[in-house]
Motif scaffolding. Structure first.
Motif, PDB file in Angstrom:
ATOM      1  N   UNK A  21     104.036  51.338 -25.658  1.00 26.37           N
ATOM      2  CA  UNK A  21     105.373  51.074 -26.186  1.00 26.37           C
ATOM      3  C   UNK A  21     105.366  51.134 -27.700  1.00 26.37           C
ATOM      4  N   UNK A  22     106.342  51.806 -28.283  1.00 26.96           N
ATOM      5  CA  UNK A  22     106.433  51.891 -29.742  1.00 26.96           C
ATOM      6  C   UNK A  22     106.978  50.611 -30.328  1.00 26.96           C
ATOM      7  N   UNK A  23     106.119  49.686 -30.670  1.00 29.12           N
ATOM      8  CA  UNK A  23     106.527  48.386 -31.189  1.00 29.12           C
ATOM      9  C   UNK A  23     106.015  48.206 -32.604  1.00 29.12           C
ATOM     10  N   UNK A  24     106.741  47.425 -33.378  1.00 28.65           N
ATOM     11  CA  UNK A  24     106.371  47.193 -34.772  1.00 28.65           C
ATOM     12  C   UNK A  24     106.591  45.730 -35.120  1.00 28.65           C
ATOM     13  N   UNK A  25     105.656  45.172 -35.884  1.00 27.36           N
ATOM     14  CA  UNK A  25     105.775  43.810 -36.400  1.00 27.36           C
ATOM     15  C   UNK A  25     105.872  43.898 -37.920  1.00 27.36           C
ATOM     16  N   UNK A  26     106.848  43.195 -38.482  1.00 29.54           N
ATOM     17  CA  UNK A  26     107.065  43.214 -39.927  1.00 29.54           C
ATOM     18  C   UNK A  26     107.099  41.778 -40.437  1.00 29.54           C
ATOM     19  N   UNK A  27     106.360  41.512 -41.515  1.00 24.55           N
ATOM     20  CA  UNK A  27     106.451  40.213 -42.182  1.00 24.55           C
ATOM     21  C   UNK A  27     106.662  40.470 -43.670  1.00 24.55           C
ATOM     22  N   UNK A  28     107.713  39.883 -44.212  1.00 28.24           N
ATOM     23  CA  UNK A  28     108.088  40.137 -45.597  1.00 28.24           C
ATOM     24  C   UNK A  28     107.873  38.902 -46.464  1.00 28.24           C
ATOM     25  N   UNK A  29     107.459  39.141 -47.701  1.00 25.44           N
ATOM     26  CA  UNK A  29     107.468  38.129 -48.754  1.00 25.44           C
ATOM     27  C   UNK A  29     106.741  36.837 -48.373  1.00 25.44           C
ATOM     28  N   UNK A  30     105.468  36.974 -47.999  1.00 20.25           N
ATOM     29  CA  UNK A  30     104.654  35.784 -47.757  1.00 20.25           C
ATOM     30  C   UNK A  30     103.993  35.374 -49.070  1.00 20.25           C
ATOM     31  N   UNK A  31     104.257  34.175 -49.590  1.00 20.47           N
ATOM     32  CA  UNK A  31     103.741  33.790 -50.918  1.00 20.47           C
ATOM     33  C   UNK A  31     102.215  33.827 -50.975  1.00 20.47           C
ATOM     34  N   UNK A  32     101.682  34.390 -52.049  1.00 20.60           N
ATOM     35  CA  UNK A  32     100.236  34.475 -52.201  1.00 20.60           C
ATOM     36  C   UNK A  32      99.595  33.106 -52.386  1.00 20.60           C
ATOM     37  N   UNK A  33     100.362  32.141 -52.888  1.00 18.74           N
ATOM     38  CA  UNK A  33      99.807  30.801 -53.100  1.00 18.74           C
ATOM     39  C   UNK A  33      99.910  29.923 -51.860  1.00 18.74           C
ATOM     40  N   UNK A  34     100.372  30.481 -50.755  1.00 18.82           N
ATOM     41  CA  UNK A  34     100.447  29.736 -49.495  1.00 18.82           C
ATOM     42  C   UNK A  34      99.147  29.963 -48.730  1.00 18.82           C
ATOM     43  N   UNK A  35      98.291  28.955 -48.682  1.00 17.81           N
ATOM     44  CA  UNK A  35      96.996  29.055 -48.018  1.00 17.81           C
ATOM     45  C   UNK A  35      97.059  28.284 -46.704  1.00 17.81           C
ATOM     46  N   UNK A  36      97.018  28.987 -45.588  1.00 19.08           N
ATOM     47  CA  UNK A  36      97.072  28.347 -44.290  1.00 19.08           C
ATOM     48  C   UNK A  36      95.725  27.715 -43.941  1.00 19.08           C
ATOM     49  N   UNK A  37      95.741  26.883 -42.901  1.00 12.21           N
ATOM     50  CA  UNK A  37      94.558  26.091 -42.557  1.00 12.21           C
ATOM     51  C   UNK A  37      93.323  26.951 -42.323  1.00 12.21           C
ATOM     52  N   UNK A  38      93.475  28.046 -41.583  1.00  8.09           N
ATOM     53  CA  UNK A  38      92.319  28.886 -41.283  1.00  8.09           C
ATOM     54  C   UNK A  38      91.660  29.440 -42.523  1.00  8.09           C
ATOM     55  N   UNK A  39      92.478  29.919 -43.483  1.00 10.67           N
ATOM     56  CA  UNK A  39      91.927  30.421 -44.741  1.00 10.67           C
ATOM     57  C   UNK A  39      91.260  29.287 -45.523  1.00 10.67           C
ATOM     58  N   UNK A  40      91.908  28.135 -45.561  1.00 10.21           N
ATOM     59  CA  UNK A  40      91.375  27.008 -46.323  1.00 10.21           C
ATOM     60  C   UNK A  40      90.006  26.572 -45.798  1.00 10.21           C
ATOM     61  N   UNK A  41      89.813  26.623 -44.490  1.00  6.93           N
ATOM     62  CA  UNK A  41      88.541  26.206 -43.911  1.00  6.93           C
ATOM     63  C   UNK A  41      87.409  27.163 -44.281  1.00  6.93           C
ATOM     64  N   UNK A  42      87.736  28.410 -44.594  1.00  4.47           N
ATOM     65  CA  UNK A  42      86.713  29.377 -44.997  1.00  4.47           C
ATOM     66  C   UNK A  42      86.488  29.386 -46.499  1.00  4.47           C
ATOM     67  N   UNK A  43      87.450  28.882 -47.260  1.00  2.75           N
ATOM     68  CA  UNK A  43      87.329  28.854 -48.716  1.00  2.75           C
ATOM     69  C   UNK A  43      86.777  27.491 -49.135  1.00  2.75           C
ATOM     70  N   UNK A  44      85.485  27.293 -48.919  1.00  2.00           N
ATOM     71  CA  UNK A  44      84.877  25.973 -49.113  1.00  2.00           C
ATOM     72  C   UNK A  44      84.788  25.575 -50.579  1.00  2.00           C
ATOM     73  N   UNK A  45      84.317  26.498 -51.426  1.00  2.00           N
ATOM     74  CA  UNK A  45      84.238  26.230 -52.853  1.00  2.00           C
ATOM     75  C   UNK A  45      83.563  24.914 -53.196  1.00  2.00           C
ATOM     76  N   UNK A  46      84.246  24.093 -54.013  1.00  2.00           N
ATOM     77  CA  UNK A  46      83.659  22.858 -54.530  1.00  2.00           C
ATOM     78  C   UNK A  46      83.401  21.832 -53.441  1.00  2.00           C
ATOM     79  N   UNK A  47      84.044  21.968 -52.262  1.00  2.00           N
ATOM     80  CA  UNK A  47      83.837  20.980 -51.205  1.00  2.00           C
ATOM     81  C   UNK A  47      82.389  20.963 -50.725  1.00  2.00           C
ATOM     82  N   UNK A  48      81.701  22.117 -50.836  1.00  2.00           N
ATOM     83  CA  UNK A  48      80.296  22.148 -50.460  1.00  2.00           C
ATOM     84  C   UNK A  48      79.459  21.232 -51.348  1.00  2.00           C
TER      85      UNK A  48
END
Length: 324
Positions: free
Chosen positions: A98-125
């Protein structure tokens, strides 16, 4: 890739819009000076690559064609990701079936969801928090050339039986995920995502006839399943899984991630008793587990959908309780 995980959320009814291994693994390497002292069993190079991956899919403009294989089923999709004015946009077009398409517009770059945050350990280590290194072992090795790009391989092995393993191939220059294999028991490949070709910069135009277009907005828990009228809790989760959202206590859905895998739990009160039993369906690495329960005399249907083994989904479902 956020767009890819959004498309996959349309494949199964009520499947959570997840920030799956495909979308949650990318970014710019950060030094981890306190790692050796606080997490002696962790691989600092691997964690730097995970951090780099987590940022890359969000901040890098790219487009290409990818394949998604689950057993004998193969899908081909076109992905386009653009970055402009502090926000990113994605477009995912299915090129087979089926010819289907998903579009997501204008997601803020400073919005860090939980999954990304758990991988970006940084100073927490440095403060002694090992994050995903507490639940997975990592090993870095030279990777193959994929879509014409040199890659580095990160092997991810679970430390317990409650999650899958992964074999990740990342672009050496940007950290973008080029190929991801989800591994079951005995390194059986349950699902494989891979770029067939990849370019960076301006997005490619849409191709093919589109039958259905889905607009993927920012996650809004209150719009997913409504309310069930009572508060409920989940008494057991695999270590490391955290809620991805803070919805109302009476929401009919809860979603959790450990940074690499994600699953959702749905609760549906029933008007009459149903025969006890369970139902299981699997598609690649995605498990759909349904069980009828009686909570304080109220019959309910509990469904767990996500990237976890069947026994994990069963234990989560069995731990659901009403909250007084």
């Amino acid at each position: 890739m956020p767009a890819l995980s959004t498309w996959r959320s349309q494949r199964l009814p009520r499947t959570p819009r997840r920030g799956r291994a495909l979308a949650l693994l990318l970014a710019a390497a950060l030094p981890l000076p306190g790692l050796a002292a606080s997490c002696p069993e962790a691989d600092p190079e691997a964690l730097e690559w995970l951090d780099k991956m987590s940022r890359s899919s969000h901040h890098t403009a790219y487009h290409g064609v990818v394949t998604l294989q689950r057993g004998e089923d193969m899908q081909v999709m076109q992905i386009s990701h653009s970055v402009s004015g502090g926000a990113s946009s994605e477009q995912l077009t299915k090129l087979t079936g089926q010819g289907a398409q998903v579009v997501r517009e204008e997601h803020p770059l400073n919005c860090v969801h939980t999954g990304h945050r758990l991988l970006q350990l940084g100073a927490r280590l440095e403060s002694g928090e090992c994050g995903v290194a507490s639940y997975y072992r990592f090993q870095v090795a030279p990777g193959e050339r994929i879509a014409g790009r040199k890659a580095v391989q990160v092997r991810v092995e679970p430390r317990d039986m409650y999650r899958y393993g992964y074999l990740l191939e990342l672009d050496r220059e940007t950290g973008l995920l080029l190929r991801s294999s989800t591994l079951g028991r005995g390194d059986l490949v349950l699902e494989r995502f891979q770029f067939a070709n990849l370019s960076f910069g301006a997005p490619m135009p849409s191709s093919g006839d589109i039958d259905v277009v889905y607009e993927a907005g920012h996650p809004t828990p209150s719009l997913d399943t409504g309310e069930v009228g009572v508060t409920w809790t989940i008494g057991w989760l695999p270590r490391g899984f955290a809620p991805t959202e803070s919805g109302p206590a009476v929401s009919g859905r809860r979603t959790y991630t450990d940074g690499l895998a994600a699953f959702s739990v749905f609760l549906e009160p029933l008007s009459r008793d149903i025969r006890s039993g369970e139902g299981v369906a699997r598609e690649g690495s995605t498990t759909s587990y349904t069980r009828g329960l009686s909570l304080s005399g109220q019959p309910v249907l509990v469904t767990v959908i996500g990237e976890v083994p069947v026994n994990t989904a069963r234990m989560v479902a069995d731990s659901v309780r009403w909250t007084p």
